[in-house]
Design a protein around this motif. Structure first.
Motif, PDB file in Angstrom:
ATOM      1  N   ILE A   1       6.972   8.158  13.896  1.00 42.09           N
ATOM      2  CA  ILE A   1       7.264   7.570  15.203  1.00 42.09           C
ATOM      3  C   ILE A   1       6.342   6.374  15.413  1.00 42.09           C
ATOM      4  CG2 ILE A   1       7.333   8.011  17.688  1.00 42.09           C
ATOM      5  CD1 ILE A   1       7.554  11.052  16.924  1.00 42.09           C
TER       6      ILE A   1
ATOM      7  N   GLN B   1       6.176   2.197  17.690  1.00 43.75           N
ATOM      8  CA  GLN B   1       6.784   1.364  18.715  1.00 43.75           C
ATOM      9  C   GLN B   1       6.538  -0.106  18.444  1.00 43.75           C
ATOM     10  OE1 GLN B   1       4.659   3.295  21.877  1.00 43.75           O
ATOM     11  NE2 GLN B   1       3.452   1.456  22.311  1.00 43.75           N
TER      12      GLN B   1
ATOM     13  N   TRP C   1      15.599   2.171  20.862  1.00 42.33           N
ATOM     14  CA  TRP C   1      15.221   3.326  20.053  1.00 42.33           C
ATOM     15  C   TRP C   1      16.099   3.280  18.812  1.00 42.33           C
ATOM     16  CZ3 TRP C   1      16.114   9.100  21.806  1.00 42.33           C
ATOM     17  CH2 TRP C   1      15.771   9.965  20.767  1.00 42.33           C
TER      18      TRP C   1
ATOM     19  N   PHE D   1      10.576   2.803  18.654  1.00 42.40           N
ATOM     20  CA  PHE D   1      10.853   2.762  20.088  1.00 42.40           C
ATOM     21  C   PHE D   1      10.289   1.518  20.768  1.00 42.40           C
ATOM     22  CE2 PHE D   1      10.731   7.441  19.503  1.00 42.40           C
ATOM     23  CZ  PHE D   1      11.800   7.842  20.289  1.00 42.40           C
TER      24      PHE D   1
ATOM     25  N   ARG E   1       9.933   5.442  24.418  1.00 41.13           N
ATOM     26  CA  ARG E   1       9.146   6.431  23.677  1.00 41.13           C
ATOM     27  C   ARG E   1       8.473   7.419  24.628  1.00 41.13           C
ATOM     28  NH1 ARG E   1       4.350   5.218  19.320  1.00 41.13           N
ATOM     29  NH2 ARG E   1       3.919   7.388  18.821  1.00 41.13           N
TER      30      ARG E   1
END
Length: 128
Positions: free
Chosen positions: A50, A52, A89, A102, A107
């Motif tokens: 994950i 961003q 996303w 994200f 997020r």
């Protein structure tokens, strides 16, 4: 003791995760977290990665960079990429590894890092 097949699979997954992180860092993606789902029954993959980007353009650039680096270094391609149309996303499916890129507010809203409370998290420091 794990079988040799399982050890090889774990090493391949780790190599893929490391390569994905390089792709993220090449485009200055931030907040990288690796969620280890390998010890949890019933999950759809072994790891989530994950991160961003600060704008839709950066989310798109990070996604492209991940794809390029994984293809060049490991000859790996995602089986599916979803979310590029609005780049808030983006999900990339590498089988054992799902990547989520994200925008910060999206997020925070979905908070994927904490869906599995018992999954170990590894935070990768942002590059300066």
């Amino acid at each position: 003791m794990p079988s040799i097949h399982l050890i090889i699979l774990m090493e391949q997954t780790e190599r893929l995760v490391d390569t994905i992180v390089k792709g993220i860092q090449e485009k200055k993606g931030t907040g990288i977290v690796i969620v280890d789902l390998s010890g949890i029954d019933g999950t759809i993959c072994r790891s989530f990665v994950i991160c961003q980007g600060g704008s839709p353009a950066q989310v798109e650039a990070i996604t492209e960079s991940i794809g390029d680096v994984c293809r060049q270094q490991l000859q790996e391609r995602p089986s599916r990429v979803a979310g590029l149309e609005n780049a808030q996303w983006v999900a990339m499916d590498y089988g054992d590894v799902l990547v989520h890129v994200f925008l910060p507010d999206v997020r925070q809203f979905y908070d994927l890092e904490h869906l599995w409370a018992d999954a170990p998290l590894k935070r990768i420091p942002d590059l300066d």
